[in-house]
Design a protein around this motif. Structure first.
Motif, PDB file in Angstrom:
ATOM      1  N   LEU A  27       0.818  -1.212   0.000  1.00 16.38           N
ATOM      2  CA  LEU A  27       0.000   0.000   0.000  1.00 16.38           C
ATOM      3  C   LEU A  27       0.855   1.267   0.000  1.00 16.38           C
ATOM      4  N   CYS A  28       2.031   1.200   0.636  1.00 18.81           N
ATOM      5  CA  CYS A  28       2.970   2.338   0.561  1.00 18.81           C
ATOM      6  C   CYS A  28       3.436   2.534  -0.875  1.00 18.81           C
ATOM      7  N   LYS A  29       3.763   1.428  -1.528  1.00 21.26           N
ATOM      8  CA  LYS A  29       4.232   1.465  -2.918  1.00 21.26           C
ATOM      9  C   LYS A  29       3.193   2.132  -3.833  1.00 21.26           C
ATOM     10  N   PHE A  30       1.918   1.891  -3.566  1.00 19.27           N
ATOM     11  CA  PHE A  30       0.842   2.447  -4.399  1.00 19.27           C
ATOM     12  C   PHE A  30       0.309   3.790  -3.871  1.00 19.27           C
ATOM     13  N   ARG A  31       1.057   4.390  -2.939  1.00 17.53           N
ATOM     14  CA  ARG A  31       0.683   5.684  -2.347  1.00 17.53           C
ATOM     15  C   ARG A  31      -0.738   5.661  -1.813  1.00 17.53           C
ATOM     16  N   LEU A  48      -9.245   2.603   3.269  1.00 18.45           N
ATOM     17  CA  LEU A  48      -8.054   3.093   2.589  1.00 18.45           C
ATOM     18  C   LEU A  48      -8.297   4.442   1.937  1.00 18.45           C
ATOM     19  N   LYS A  49      -7.223   5.225   1.861  1.00 18.56           N
ATOM     20  CA  LYS A  49      -7.281   6.492   1.128  1.00 18.56           C
ATOM     21  C   LYS A  49      -6.215   6.447   0.038  1.00 18.56           C
ATOM     22  N   PHE A  50      -6.679   6.372  -1.208  1.00 24.25           N
ATOM     23  CA  PHE A  50      -5.758   6.318  -2.351  1.00 24.25           C
ATOM     24  C   PHE A  50      -5.418   7.728  -2.799  1.00 24.25           C
ATOM     25  N   LEU A  51      -4.116   7.997  -2.914  1.00 23.94           N
ATOM     26  CA  LEU A  51      -3.670   9.312  -3.374  1.00 23.94           C
ATOM     27  C   LEU A  51      -3.578   9.339  -4.898  1.00 23.94           C
ATOM     28  N   GLU A  52      -3.636   8.164  -5.514  1.00 27.19           N
ATOM     29  CA  GLU A  52      -3.684   8.046  -6.976  1.00 27.19           C
ATOM     30  C   GLU A  52      -4.803   7.065  -7.299  1.00 27.19           C
ATOM     31  N   ASN A  54      -5.321   4.117  -8.386  1.00 27.02           N
ATOM     32  CA  ASN A  54      -4.721   2.826  -8.725  1.00 27.02           C
ATOM     33  C   ASN A  54      -5.208   1.703  -7.799  1.00 27.02           C
ATOM     34  N   MET A  55      -6.419   1.842  -7.265  1.00 29.37           N
ATOM     35  CA  MET A  55      -6.928   0.852  -6.326  1.00 29.37           C
ATOM     36  C   MET A  55      -6.928  -0.570  -6.894  1.00 29.37           C
ATOM     37  N   PRO A  56      -7.418  -0.803  -8.121  1.00 30.08           N
ATOM     38  CA  PRO A  56      -7.435  -2.186  -8.619  1.00 30.08           C
ATOM     39  C   PRO A  56      -6.046  -2.838  -8.632  1.00 30.08           C
ATOM     40  N   ASP A  57      -5.024  -2.061  -9.042  1.00 31.75           N
ATOM     41  CA  ASP A  57      -3.655  -2.604  -9.086  1.00 31.75           C
ATOM     42  C   ASP A  57      -3.137  -2.910  -7.690  1.00 31.75           C
TER      43      ASP A  57
END
Length: 184
Positions: A27-31, A48-52, A54-57
């Motif tokens: 999750l760190c890797k995917f920001r 979760l809070k996605f900064l980009e 890219n949730m599916p990836d």
């Protein structure tokens, strides 16, 4: 949220620890920020809070890597997670807060513990106790909804958790103003 039905996802402490390690790394890797979580014996809840976008990836890598570990360790084949993960968007603070409370009450609902803070495999203790060590969980994000002062926010969060009606938990997500239900 990810459900695997009735098959266990975690058979011993090292399995839970490996999932925590993966959550931090992937999750760190995917920001992506982990706001709260609960690793249940046969499913997981993540806020979760996605900064980009890219949730599916991120989810694919997290779940795939855990499945590979689990299958290798227990010499099994096939899917560890059944079906697709379910996701819901949180549009406002009350929904975010309700989601976090729901996640933390889950181990009580499942009769694994009497008090949510006692469940080792969730982020609940971070919300209720002062944290001395570093953590990859951004628990302050949710607590700051309640108060900028962490000690006041912790007391408020505990009060909400104590009053959170397990039977109403599922209804909360049908309501737009989730907090209103919990605080009545």
């Amino acid at each position: 949220q990810h459900s695997s039905g009735t098959e266990p996802l975690f058979l011993e402490d090292s399995d839970y620890l490996y999932m925590l390690h993966l959550m931090k790394e992937v999750l760190c890797k995917f920001r992506c920020k982990v706001l709260s979580f609960s690793l249940m014996p046969n499913h997981i809840h993540l806020l979760l809070k996605f900064l980009e976008s890219n949730m599916p990836d991120a989810m694919k890598e997290l779940l795939q890597r855990y499945a590979e570990y689990f299958n290798k360790k227990y010499q099994r084949r096939g899917h560890v997670f059944s079906g697709a993960y379910r996701s819901a968007l949180c549009f406002d603070d009350s929904y975010l807060l309700a989601s976090s409370l729901y996640i933390h009450i889950n181990p009580v609902k499942a009769k694994l513990v009497d008090n949510p803070v006692d469940y080792r495999w969730s982020s609940c203790a971070l919300f209720l106790k002062e944290v001395q060590k570093d953590t990859f969980v951004d628990y302050k994000f949710i607590l700051e909804i309640l108060n900028d002062d962490m000690s006041i926010a912790r007391v408020k969060y505990k009060n909400l958790l104590d009053r959170f009606n397990i039977n109403q938990a599922n209804d909360v997500f049908e309501q737009h103003n989730a907090l209103q239900i919990m605080t009545q």
